[in-house]
Write an enzyme that holds these catalytic residues in place. Structure first.
Site, PDB file in Angstrom:
ATOM      1  NE  ARG A  27      -1.051  -9.623  -9.796  1.00 39.09           N
ATOM      2  CZ  ARG A  27      -0.882  -8.616  -8.968  1.00 39.09           C
ATOM      3  NH1 ARG A  27       0.310  -8.064  -8.824  1.00 39.09           N
ATOM      4  NH2 ARG A  27      -1.901  -8.128  -8.286  1.00 39.09           N
ATOM      5  CB  THR A  73      -2.943   4.532   3.632  1.00 41.40           C
ATOM      6  OG1 THR A  73      -3.802   3.435   3.285  1.00 41.40           O
ATOM      7  CG2 THR A  73      -3.809   5.711   4.047  1.00 41.40           C
ATOM      8  CG  HIS A 111      -3.511  -4.033 -12.107  1.00 36.59           C
ATOM      9  ND1 HIS A 111      -3.681  -3.483 -10.854  1.00 36.59           N
ATOM     10  CD2 HIS A 111      -2.232  -3.738 -12.454  1.00 36.59           C
ATOM     11  CE1 HIS A 111      -2.572  -2.891 -10.471  1.00 36.59           C
ATOM     12  NE2 HIS A 111      -1.664  -3.043 -11.422  1.00 36.59           N
ATOM     13  CG  ASP A 150      16.980  -0.918  -2.464  1.00 38.62           C
ATOM     14  OD1 ASP A 150      16.227  -0.389  -1.627  1.00 38.62           O
ATOM     15  OD2 ASP A 150      17.058  -2.143  -2.646  1.00 38.62           O
ATOM     16  CG  LEU A 151      12.007   2.105  -4.120  1.00 37.49           C
ATOM     17  CD1 LEU A 151      10.571   1.666  -3.928  1.00 37.49           C
ATOM     18  CD2 LEU A 151      12.059   3.416  -4.886  1.00 37.49           C
ATOM     19  CB  ALA A 196       5.694  -1.140  -3.605  1.00 37.05           C
ATOM     20  CD  GLN A 197       6.214  -6.901   0.508  1.00 33.00           C
ATOM     21  OE1 GLN A 197       5.976  -7.737  -0.381  1.00 33.00           O
ATOM     22  NE2 GLN A 197       5.344  -6.627   1.462  1.00 33.00           N
ATOM     23  CG  ASP A 232       3.236 -11.472  -0.850  1.00 34.15           C
ATOM     24  OD1 ASP A 232       2.234 -11.511  -0.103  1.00 34.15           O
ATOM     25  OD2 ASP A 232       3.729 -12.493  -1.368  1.00 34.15           O
ATOM     26  N   GLY A 245       8.778  -5.498 -12.813  1.00 35.31           N
ATOM     27  CA  GLY A 245       7.522  -6.101 -12.378  1.00 35.31           C
ATOM     28  C   GLY A 245       6.510  -6.195 -13.504  1.00 35.31           C
TER      29      GLY A 245
END
Length: 325
Positions: A184, A154, A179, A59-60, A83-84, A86, A12
């Site tokens: 990006r 969270t 950021h 994979d997570l 992470a996902q 979007d 990423g």
């Protein structure tokens, strides 16, 4: 002795900049890469020839694989960025977002605990956790997430705090405000704008469709923000830090700067499309990073106008390079 670091989400935007930073500092860098039908290595392709970089598939959602990799690598530092990410897509895929973005953090931390690693862990938190809480937002601001993504982040934040307090792990939460960079993804509004500006300037497109132009964000430069991640793991004690510029701009102002940088009037090209609206909007995110300044010595250097311009310049270079092929 050479330090070892594991970066989840190395392909990423943040992962690629962080890998560059750590390699420059002499680290042996290991990256977790999710298998996909098409290559995802574009952002780190220029690093793959570096002998200090090693990539591993994983994979997570697969705790056993994460445990095996961590046991084999024995990293001194773990940067958990995957992470996902979007926010709009999280409304369409809430279960997947919760599993990857939320539970993925638990799997990483539980693997470290079970193995007994003495790794220092950076957990990528997000300003989206603040959601509807009024700005400026600091480490003391209550969380009020307004999306499945914000809720999952969270959870990840609090589970990281729990592993720190209950099990004594060195875990730092970096609460990153928006950021951006030329790396990006084009699904994010800033890059969507700068990519469209380059295409319109080159005569390939005529319109750009956006959602909420009044949303206020605190935009910084991703290349600077990864340094804050590293600094958090060099501290004597783990803690949680907001990373932000403290400046506020609307999406409209970002578009105005990006189009104006190449001599175009944004109003001629930008159109509203309600398909880009979220079911619950986050109106204003503006960070107070004074704790990071005092305790880590970190301060942002790049503000939105300069950031938007450098992103447009890079997208224009890409258009020119494609023409030359």
């Amino acid at each position: 002795m050479t330090k070892k670091a594991l970066i989840t989400g190395i392909t990423g935007q943040d992962g690629s900049y962080l890998a560059e930073l750590l390699l420059d500092k002499g680290y042996e860098v290991h990256g977790l890469v999710r298998r996909a039908s098409t290559s995802t290595l574009e952002r780190v392709a220029h690093l793959t020839g570096n002998p200090g970089l090693r990539l591993h598939h994983g994979d997570l959602t697969e705790g056993s694989r994460l445990t095996a990799l961590l046991h084999r690598i024995q990293p001194d530092e773990v940067y958990h960025l995957a992470a996902q990410t979007d926010v709009r897509a999280s409304f369409d895929q809430p279960e997947f977002t919760g599993d990857v973005t939320g539970m993925g953090t638990t799997r990483i931390l539980e693997a470290i605990r079970l193995i007994g690693l003495d790794s220092r862990v950076y957990q990528a938190s997000s300003s989206e956790m603040f959601g509807a809480s009024p700005p400026p937002q600091s480490e003391r601001t209550p969380f009020w997430p307004r999306s499945p993504y914000g809720a999952a982040k969270t959870y990840a934040y609090w589970v990281a705090r729990n592993y720190r307090e209950a099990h004594g792990l060195f875990v730092a939460n970096g609460i990153m405000f928006n950021h951006e960079s030329p790396r990006r993804g084009k699904e994010f509004v800033t890059r969507k704008i700068t990519h469209a500006v380059a295409q319109i300037k080159a005569g390939h497109d005529r319109k750009l469709y956006l959602g909420n132009l009044d949303a206020v964000r605190d935009w910084g430069y991703a290349k600077e923000y990864v340094e804050a991640m590293w600094l958090m793991l060099q501290a004597e004690e783990p803690s949680d830090y907001v990373v932000a510029t403290g400046t506020a701009y609307t999406v409209r102002e970002f578009a105005e700067q990006a189009f104006g940088h190449v001599g175009l009037e944004w109003q001629r090209y930008v159109r509203f499309d309600d398909r880009h609206l979220r079911p619950t909007e986050v109106d204003s995110l503006i960070g107070d990073a004074s704790k990071a300044a005092v305790e880590l010595g970190w301060k942002p250097k790049t503000r939105m106008p300069e950031l938007a311009s450098l992103m447009v310049d890079e997208d224009l270079r890409a258009v020119i390079a494609q023409r030359a092929e």
